[in-house]
Write a protein that holds these residues in place. Structure first.
Motif, short mmCIF file in Angstrom:
data_model
loop_
_atom_site.label_atom_id
_atom_site.label_comp_id
_atom_site.label_asym_id
_atom_site.label_seq_id
_atom_site.Cartn_x
_atom_site.Cartn_y
_atom_site.Cartn_z
N LEU A 25 0.88 -1.14 -0.03
CA LEU A 25 -0.05 0.10 0.13
C LEU A 25 0.71 1.44 0.09
N LEU A 26 2.23 1.05 0.26
CA LEU A 26 2.91 2.39 0.39
C LEU A 26 3.71 2.47 -1.11
N GLY A 27 3.66 1.59 -2.11
CA GLY A 27 4.28 1.53 -3.13
C GLY A 27 3.54 2.43 -4.23
N ARG A 28 4.34 3.17 -5.25
CA ARG A 28 3.95 3.89 -6.10
C ARG A 28 2.79 3.38 -7.13
N HIS A 29 2.95 1.99 -7.37
CA HIS A 29 2.12 1.22 -8.34
C HIS A 29 1.08 0.50 -7.71
N ARG A 30 0.57 0.85 -6.36
CA ARG A 30 -0.12 0.26 -5.67
C ARG A 30 -1.63 0.09 -6.17
N ALA A 31 -1.98 1.04 -7.18
CA ALA A 31 -3.32 1.14 -7.52
C ALA A 31 -3.39 0.47 -9.06
N GLU A 32 -2.41 0.08 -9.57
CA GLU A 32 -2.09 -0.23 -10.87
C GLU A 32 -2.87 -1.93 -10.88
N LEU A 33 -3.33 -2.26 -12.30
CA LEU A 33 -3.97 -3.55 -12.30
C LEU A 33 -3.18 -4.85 -12.13
N ALA A 34 -2.00 -4.69 -12.94
CA ALA A 34 -0.93 -5.99 -12.65
C ALA A 34 -0.48 -6.06 -11.23
N PRO A 35 0.06 -5.01 -10.51
CA PRO A 35 0.51 -5.40 -9.34
C PRO A 35 -0.74 -5.82 -8.36
N LEU A 36 -1.78 -5.36 -8.49
CA LEU A 36 -2.96 -5.63 -7.69
C LEU A 36 -3.36 -7.30 -7.86
N VAL A 37 -3.04 -7.77 -9.16
CA VAL A 37 -3.42 -9.11 -9.32
C VAL A 37 -2.39 -10.03 -8.60
N LEU A 38 -0.98 -9.44 -8.83
CA LEU A 38 0.17 -10.28 -8.03
C LEU A 38 -0.26 -10.17 -6.95
N HIS A 39 -0.57 -8.92 -5.96
CA HIS A 39 -0.62 -9.07 -4.87
C HIS A 39 -1.80 -9.93 -4.34
N GLY A 40 -3.00 -9.98 -5.03
CA GLY A 40 -3.98 -10.88 -4.73
C GLY A 40 -3.64 -12.37 -4.76
N ILE A 41 -2.46 -12.78 -5.79
CA ILE A 41 -2.20 -14.15 -5.76
C ILE A 41 -1.29 -14.41 -4.55
N TRP A 42 -0.56 -13.46 -4.15
CA TRP A 42 0.22 -13.85 -2.79
C TRP A 42 -0.60 -13.99 -1.79
N GLN A 43 -1.71 -13.14 -1.61
CA GLN A 43 -2.48 -12.99 -0.44
C GLN A 43 -3.29 -14.40 -0.27
N VAL A 44 -3.84 -14.73 -1.50
CA VAL A 44 -4.62 -16.15 -1.46
C VAL A 44 -3.84 -17.34 -0.89
N HIS A 45 -2.58 -17.37 -1.41
CA HIS A 45 -1.65 -18.44 -0.74
C HIS A 45 -1.46 -18.31 0.49
N TYR A 46 -1.15 -16.97 1.26
CA TYR A 46 -0.79 -16.92 2.33
C TYR A 46 -2.00 -16.66 3.53
N LEU A 47 -2.98 -16.24 2.99
CA LEU A 47 -4.30 -16.39 3.78
C LEU A 47 -4.59 -17.88 4.20
N HIS A 48 -4.47 -18.65 3.10
CA HIS A 48 -4.69 -20.21 3.51
C HIS A 48 -3.63 -20.77 4.23
N ARG A 49 -2.27 -20.36 3.98
CA ARG A 49 -1.05 -20.98 4.91
C ARG A 49 -1.08 -20.45 6.21
N ALA A 50 -1.56 -19.36 6.47
CA ALA A 50 -1.45 -18.55 7.86
C ALA A 50 -2.74 -18.94 8.65
#
Length: 207
Positions: A24-49
């Motif tokens: 959320l501190l990054g300059r590309h935080r509102a761009e589509l591709a970074p948001l998709v990559l963020h979502g992929i990471w979160q799906v994995h670690y929400l399950h894992r954690a």
């Protein structure tokens, strides 16, 4: 010591929380591709954690505080590095989602996740007391398909992001999981005299 369920959540939760905060501190935080990559990471670690600990066998076993703190420290550092690259240092225009590297990486990531989930389900299947030789799926060829799936996932993520940060994480994952798989494989062969001789530790037909 701490219960394995609590310890696991403490270790893995920073991968979700720190990643989100740094992203959320990054300059590309509102761009589509970074948001998709963020979502992929979160799906994995929400399950894992948060989901995996609820289903783990032996959840009341104890983990040393030192191990939990080491895992927590690694996940804080890794989440920071990955999020910093994706949301600020890297460059992912919207067209990145149509790039062959993203497509191939996403397929690898999904395949690895599927292998991991299936292997975990086999290990959690109801059984008589004591240990048994896992059967079915990739257990036909390797002793630790859960580790193989995890490794495939992060190799896919490295390709998906095409970043040095994710490449280092994939190498670290291999350095962590391959020796553990070899140790598990040796344990199975020592404990079960009729253990399948053709079964490898983590890479079918090779290792």
């Amino acid at each position: 010591t701490v219960s394995s369920r609590a310890g696991w959540t403490v270790m893995e939760a920073p991968a979700c929380l720190v990643f989100a905060a740094v992203f959320l501190l990054g300059r590309h935080r509102a761009e589509l591709a970074p948001l998709v990559l963020h979502g992929i990471w979160q799906v994995h670690y929400l399950h894992r954690a948060f989901l995996f600990p609820l289903r783990m066998r032996g959840g009341q076993r104890r983990l040393p505080h030192g191990l939990v703190l080491c895992g927590l420290a690694f996940n804080v550092l890794n989440a920071y590095v990955q999020a910093r690259w994706i949301s600020h240092l890297g460059h992912y225009p919207a067209g990145w989602l149509a790039d062959p590297r993203f497509a191939a990486g996403a397929l690898l990531f999904l395949a690895g996740a599927g292998i991991n989930l299936h292997a975990d389900a086999v290990l959690r299947a109801p059984r008589e007391r004591g240990y048994r030789v896992p059967e079915g799926g990739l257990y036909r060829w390797v002793s630790c398909p859960n580790y193989l799936g995890e490794l495939i996932e992060w190799c896919g993520f490295a390709l998906m992001t095409f970043s040095p940060a994710a490449a280092v994480f994939a190498v670290w994952t291999a350095a962590n999981l391959v020796p553990r798989a070899l140790a598990h494989h040796r344990w199975y062969r020592e404990r079960f005299p009729d253990y399948p001789r053709a079964r490898r530790a983590i890479v079918p037909f090779l290792l």
